[in-house]
Write a protein that holds these residues in place. Structure first.
Motif, PDB file in Angstrom:
ATOM      1  N   SER A   8      -0.580  -3.186  36.638  1.00  0.00           N
ATOM      2  CA  SER A   8      -1.647  -4.153  36.845  1.00  0.00           C
ATOM      3  C   SER A   8      -1.119  -5.574  36.665  1.00  0.00           C
ATOM      4  N   TRP A   9      -1.828  -6.533  37.247  1.00  0.00           N
ATOM      5  CA  TRP A   9      -1.487  -7.941  37.104  1.00  0.00           C
ATOM      6  C   TRP A   9      -1.540  -8.343  35.636  1.00  0.00           C
ATOM      7  N   ALA A  10      -2.595  -7.920  34.935  1.00  0.00           N
ATOM      8  CA  ALA A  10      -2.727  -8.252  33.512  1.00  0.00           C
ATOM      9  C   ALA A  10      -1.581  -7.658  32.707  1.00  0.00           C
ATOM     10  N   GLY A  11      -1.238  -6.406  33.006  1.00  0.00           N
ATOM     11  CA  GLY A  11      -0.162  -5.745  32.277  1.00  0.00           C
ATOM     12  C   GLY A  11       1.178  -6.419  32.491  1.00  0.00           C
ATOM     13  N   ALA A  12       1.461  -6.819  33.742  1.00  0.00           N
ATOM     14  CA  ALA A  12       2.737  -7.468  34.054  1.00  0.00           C
ATOM     15  C   ALA A  12       2.841  -8.819  33.367  1.00  0.00           C
ATOM     16  N   LEU A  13       1.755  -9.605  33.403  1.00  0.00           N
ATOM     17  CA  LEU A  13       1.789 -10.933  32.802  1.00  0.00           C
ATOM     18  C   LEU A  13       1.894 -10.849  31.283  1.00  0.00           C
ATOM     19  N   MET A  14       1.149  -9.927  30.671  1.00  0.00           N
ATOM     20  CA  MET A  14       1.198  -9.794  29.207  1.00  0.00           C
ATOM     21  C   MET A  14       2.562  -9.296  28.739  1.00  0.00           C
ATOM     22  N   HIS A  15       3.177  -8.428  29.518  1.00  0.00           N
ATOM     23  CA  HIS A  15       4.511  -7.966  29.138  1.00  0.00           C
ATOM     24  C   HIS A  15       5.504  -9.116  29.168  1.00  0.00           C
ATOM     25  N   ALA A  16       5.368  -9.987  30.163  1.00  0.00           N
ATOM     26  CA  ALA A  16       6.270 -11.145  30.255  1.00  0.00           C
ATOM     27  C   ALA A  16       6.065 -12.101  29.084  1.00  0.00           C
ATOM     28  N   LEU A  17       4.809 -12.308  28.691  1.00  0.00           N
ATOM     29  CA  LEU A  17       4.499 -13.283  27.642  1.00  0.00           C
ATOM     30  C   LEU A  17       4.695 -12.752  26.232  1.00  0.00           C
ATOM     31  N   THR A  18       4.508 -11.425  26.048  1.00  0.00           N
ATOM     32  CA  THR A  18       4.486 -10.866  24.685  1.00  0.00           C
ATOM     33  C   THR A  18       5.308  -9.598  24.492  1.00  0.00           C
ATOM     34  N   HIS A  19       5.855  -9.053  25.570  1.00  0.00           N
ATOM     35  CA  HIS A  19       6.527  -7.753  25.508  1.00  0.00           C
ATOM     36  C   HIS A  19       5.579  -6.656  25.033  1.00  0.00           C
ATOM     37  N   ARG A  20       4.296  -6.861  25.270  1.00  0.00           N
ATOM     38  CA  ARG A  20       3.273  -5.869  24.966  1.00  0.00           C
ATOM     39  C   ARG A  20       2.459  -5.621  26.226  1.00  0.00           C
ATOM     40  N   SER A  21       1.750  -4.510  26.246  1.00  0.00           N
ATOM     41  CA  SER A  21       1.016  -4.127  27.438  1.00  0.00           C
ATOM     42  C   SER A  21      -0.357  -4.788  27.508  1.00  0.00           C
ATOM     43  N   ASP A  22      -1.054  -4.517  28.587  1.00  0.00           N
ATOM     44  CA  ASP A  22      -2.406  -5.006  28.793  1.00  0.00           C
ATOM     45  C   ASP A  22      -3.280  -4.649  27.589  1.00  0.00           C
ATOM     46  N   GLY A  23      -3.981  -5.648  27.024  1.00  0.00           N
ATOM     47  CA  GLY A  23      -4.863  -5.397  25.885  1.00  0.00           C
ATOM     48  C   GLY A  23      -4.154  -5.259  24.555  1.00  0.00           C
ATOM     49  N   GLY A  24      -2.917  -5.722  24.473  1.00  0.00           N
ATOM     50  CA  GLY A  24      -2.129  -5.572  23.251  1.00  0.00           C
ATOM     51  C   GLY A  24      -2.783  -6.194  22.022  1.00  0.00           C
ATOM     52  N   HIS A  25      -3.266  -7.424  22.154  1.00  0.00           N
ATOM     53  CA  HIS A  25      -3.883  -8.072  20.993  1.00  0.00           C
ATOM     54  C   HIS A  25      -5.240  -7.476  20.669  1.00  0.00           C
ATOM     55  N   GLU A  26      -5.968  -7.063  21.681  1.00  0.00           N
ATOM     56  CA  GLU A  26      -7.272  -6.459  21.437  1.00  0.00           C
ATOM     57  C   GLU A  26      -7.146  -5.219  20.553  1.00  0.00           C
ATOM     58  N   ARG A  27      -6.069  -4.466  20.752  1.00  0.00           N
ATOM     59  CA  ARG A  27      -5.857  -3.274  19.911  1.00  0.00           C
ATOM     60  C   ARG A  27      -5.545  -3.660  18.471  1.00  0.00           C
ATOM     61  N   ILE A  28      -4.764  -4.735  18.298  1.00  0.00           N
ATOM     62  CA  ILE A  28      -4.459  -5.203  16.944  1.00  0.00           C
ATOM     63  C   ILE A  28      -5.733  -5.687  16.255  1.00  0.00           C
ATOM     64  N   ALA A  29      -6.559  -6.428  16.992  1.00  0.00           N
ATOM     65  CA  ALA A  29      -7.762  -7.041  16.423  1.00  0.00           C
ATOM     66  C   ALA A  29      -8.806  -6.020  15.983  1.00  0.00           C
ATOM     67  N   LYS A  30      -8.722  -4.790  16.485  1.00  0.00           N
ATOM     68  CA  LYS A  30      -9.683  -3.752  16.111  1.00  0.00           C
ATOM     69  C   LYS A  30      -9.326  -3.069  14.788  1.00  0.00           C
ATOM     70  N   LYS A  31      -8.129  -3.339  14.285  1.00  0.00           N
ATOM     71  CA  LYS A  31      -7.684  -2.690  13.052  1.00  0.00           C
ATOM     72  C   LYS A  31      -8.311  -3.366  11.832  1.00  0.00           C
ATOM     73  N   PRO A  32      -8.328  -2.670  10.677  1.00  0.00           N
ATOM     74  CA  PRO A  32      -8.826  -3.285   9.445  1.00  0.00           C
ATOM     75  C   PRO A  32      -8.023  -4.542   9.110  1.00  0.00           C
ATOM     76  N   VAL A  33      -8.666  -5.475   8.430  1.00  0.00           N
ATOM     77  CA  VAL A  33      -8.020  -6.742   8.109  1.00  0.00           C
ATOM     78  C   VAL A  33      -6.715  -6.537   7.347  1.00  0.00           C
ATOM     79  N   SER A  34      -6.696  -5.587   6.418  1.00  0.00           N
ATOM     80  CA  SER A  34      -5.479  -5.342   5.635  1.00  0.00           C
ATOM     81  C   SER A  34      -4.312  -4.944   6.537  1.00  0.00           C
TER      82      SER A  34
END
Length: 223
Positions: A8-34
């Motif tokens: 996907s376009w989102a996946g390709a761009l995020m991999h270039a910017l972060t070396h993570r896949s589409d929705g990478g930060h969203e998955r981190i943000a769903k975890k407990p604060v600790s």
């Protein structure tokens, strides 16, 4: 970047910017604060002071969050999210970030001059108005210098959708000359630094067009 299966376009761009896949930060943000703080601490090599500074809080507050004695406010969670996204951009090496940042420069049609090389390019399926087909576009030679730094900053500030929006705004304005386009899939997305021995010359709008060439809305310059 080696050619892979279409993504996907989102996946390709995020991999270039972060070396993570589409929705990478969203998955981190769903975890407990600790867990989120633990991830941020890992990015700062376990340094408590640097982790607290990245999150925009004191070490005392950081410890309180980690122990569960207190919870971050909505404003603090927003700061934490920005810190996480900034840390994600640093998963890409400084050398590769510099390469990405040097991959855009308005050289336009002068890019056909063999003395100009490199630049960001994309191969994939792209729809422009009603014309959907596979294309290879060297868009980096039409976007302003430093544009990818703006895209990265948009990601840090507002997340994935903000980065995509900024990227598409630039492509629409400087490359496709229309907002009626869609990148449906990506075979290859590469950000190579531009080598331009002729330096910064161009018309008053920073575009490089020949005396016989006129750009109209919807026109694209396929390299």
């Amino acid at each position: 970047m080696a050619k892979n299966k279409p993504t996907s376009w989102a996946g390709a761009l995020m991999h270039a910017l972060t070396h993570r896949s589409d929705g990478g930060h969203e998955r981190i943000a769903k975890k407990p604060v600790s867990e989120r703080l633990g991830w941020l601490a890992k990015r700062n090599r376990g340094n408590e002071e640097k982790t607290a500074a990245a999150a925009g809080v004191t070490k005392r507050t950081l410890r309180s969050w980690l122990s569960g004695k207190s919870k971050p406010s909505a404003k603090s969670l927003e700061k934490l999210a920005k810190a996480e996204r900034e840390s994600m951009t640093k998963l890409v090496s400084a050398k590769d970030r510099a390469e990405i940042d040097s991959s855009t420069k308005r050289v336009g049609t002068r890019s056909r001059d063999t003395r100009v090389s490199g630049g960001a390019y994309l191969s994939g399926t792209i729809r422009i108005s009603n014309d959907e087909r596979d294309r290879t576009i060297q868009f980096g030679r039409h976007l302003p210098s430093g544009f990818m730094e703006e895209v990265r900053a948009a990601f840090v500030e507002g997340g994935q959708e903000a980065a995509i929006s900024k990227m598409e705004e630039g492509l629409g304005q400087h490359y496709f000359h229309t907002s009626d386009f869609e990148i449906l899939s990506v075979d290859e997305l590469s950000f190579d630094g531009i080598s331009d021995p002729l330096g910064d010359v161009g018309d008053s709008e920073g575009r490089y067009v020949s005396d016989t060439e006129t750009l109209r809305p919807g026109d694209i310059l396929e390299d």
